[in-house]
Design a protein around this motif. Structure first.
Motif, short mmCIF file in Angstrom:
data_model
loop_
_atom_site.label_atom_id
_atom_site.label_comp_id
_atom_site.label_asym_id
_atom_site.label_seq_id
_atom_site.Cartn_x
_atom_site.Cartn_y
_atom_site.Cartn_z
N LYS A 66 -4.78 2.41 -1.71
CA LYS A 66 -5.25 1.23 -2.44
C LYS A 66 -4.34 0.19 -1.81
CE LYS A 66 -7.43 1.36 -6.15
NZ LYS A 66 -7.91 1.32 -7.51
N LEU A 67 -5.04 -1.01 -1.61
CA LEU A 67 -3.87 -2.38 -1.40
C LEU A 67 -3.94 -3.01 -2.75
CD1 LEU A 67 -2.89 -3.23 1.36
CD2 LEU A 67 -4.71 -4.89 1.71
N ILE A 68 -2.56 -3.25 -3.21
CA ILE A 68 -2.27 -4.14 -4.22
C ILE A 68 -1.69 -5.39 -3.78
CG2 ILE A 68 -1.35 -3.86 -6.38
CD1 ILE A 68 -3.07 -1.68 -6.13
N THR A 96 -1.81 6.22 -2.17
CA THR A 96 -3.08 6.34 -2.80
C THR A 96 -4.29 5.59 -1.73
OG1 THR A 96 -3.11 4.14 -3.83
CG2 THR A 96 -2.44 5.98 -5.03
N THR A 100 -17.94 2.76 -2.82
CA THR A 100 -17.34 3.23 -3.76
C THR A 100 -16.66 2.24 -4.61
OG1 THR A 100 -16.52 5.10 -2.45
CG2 THR A 100 -15.08 4.60 -4.45
N THR A 144 -15.58 -0.55 -2.27
CA THR A 144 -15.11 -0.30 -0.98
C THR A 144 -16.70 0.05 -0.23
OG1 THR A 144 -12.89 0.57 -1.24
CG2 THR A 144 -14.06 1.07 0.84
N LYS A 198 0.94 -1.32 -0.03
CA LYS A 198 0.05 -0.03 0.04
C LYS A 198 0.87 1.29 -0.22
CE LYS A 198 -2.98 2.50 3.10
NZ LYS A 198 -3.89 2.49 4.34
N TYR A 234 -13.84 -8.09 -2.72
CA TYR A 234 -12.78 -8.65 -3.65
C TYR A 234 -13.40 -9.84 -4.49
CZ TYR A 234 -9.19 -5.96 -1.14
OH TYR A 234 -8.30 -5.33 -0.69
N GLU A 291 -14.78 0.59 -7.86
CA GLU A 291 -13.33 0.46 -8.63
C GLU A 291 -13.75 0.65 -10.22
OE1 GLU A 291 -10.22 0.46 -7.24
OE2 GLU A 291 -11.44 0.79 -5.66
N ASN A 296 -6.58 -0.06 6.00
CA ASN A 296 -6.94 -1.28 5.31
C ASN A 296 -5.44 -2.26 5.33
OD1 ASN A 296 -5.38 0.34 3.61
ND2 ASN A 296 -6.73 -0.09 1.86
N PHE A 312 -14.50 -4.37 2.43
CA PHE A 312 -14.06 -4.23 1.04
C PHE A 312 -14.56 -5.45 0.42
CE2 PHE A 312 -11.23 -0.74 1.75
CZ PHE A 312 -10.74 -0.85 3.17
N LEU A 331 -9.91 -5.83 -6.18
CA LEU A 331 -10.77 -4.85 -5.47
C LEU A 331 -11.90 -4.56 -6.31
CD1 LEU A 331 -11.34 -3.66 -2.67
CD2 LEU A 331 -10.39 -1.71 -3.50
#
Lengths: 110, 116
Positions: free
Chosen positions: A97-99, A95, B57, B49, A92, B36, B59, B102, B34, B46
């Motif tokens: 966001k978790l990648i 941003t 929200t 959210t 992370k 997924y 993606e 998160n 979240f 993802l």
């Protein structure tokens, strides 16, 4: 190019071996680094969490972060058949966001 | 530790029907959850959210009218796949955090959706 690269394996080792799992990344803004373990058809489970660079140890697991090389590792000592699973790295940055990486499938043979 | 319960674990449905998946935080309050999606041998992607009491929200590329998310309470979020098609077949996983960040996610056990 993906933001996070992880070799999907599979990686097969004998019981008791030291396992090394790795991820590389391209985004220098990543600050948080996580490793998750996922058993087949189950949700991932958080194993290790590291902020910025350095090492972190928890029992048989050691997480390493090398931000200069954009490279993170998870080491498993004295591997057990119960360690057989898919290991996902996650990162992370700014941003929020978790990648996730693709995951590496590990099989530890008795 | 924090426990997230997801139900059902597996569902098979006919094309055109809608499917609801529930995600509950059992021992903590989750202001954010979240959702997924995971294809075989691939990473977690993802979808959206979910924030308690407000709209989710989504993606980029995720159809909000197809994947309806409701987060009506601090312990429950639902994902409804509307008018499901075979290409919606996938493994859906919810997750929640304690405290809103998160980095440390607690995941449900996932739902395998198969659309015939």
């Amino acid at each position: 190019q993906k933001e996070v690269e992880q070799d999907p394996g599979p990686l097969s080792v004998p019981e008791g071996a030291i396992v090394s799992l790795n991820c590389t990344y391209s985004n220098s803004a990543f600050q948080y680094f996580m490793w998750y373990r996922q058993y087949s058809r189950k949700g991932p489970e958080l194993l290790m969490y590291t902020y910025s660079s350095g090492n972190k140890e928890d029992g048989r697991f050691t997480a390493q972060v090398d931000k200069s090389s954009k490279y993170i590792s998870l080491f498993i000592r004295d591997s057990q058949p119960s360690d057989s699973a898919t290991y996902l790295c996650a990162m992370k940055g700014n941003t929020g966001k978790l990648i996730f990486g693709q995951g590496t499938t590990l099989q530890v043979k008795p | 530790g924090a426990v997230v319960s997801q139900h059902p674990s597996r569902v098979i449905c006919k094309s055109g029907t809608s499917v609801k998946i529930e995600c509950r935080s059992l021992d903590f309050q989750a202001t954010t959850m979240f959702w997924y999606r995971q294809f075989p041998k691939q990473s977690l992607m993802l979808m959206a959210t979910s924030n308690e009491g407000s709209k989710a929200t989504y993606e980029q590329g995720v159809e909000k009218d197809k994947f309806l998310i409701n987060h009506a309470s601090l312990t429950l979020s639902t994902l409804t796949v509307t008018s499901a098609h075979p290409e919606d077949s996938s493994f859906y996983i919810c997750s929640a955090t304690q405290g809103g960040s998160n980095e440390k996610l607690f995941f449900g056990s996932g739902t395998q959706l198969s659309v015939l």
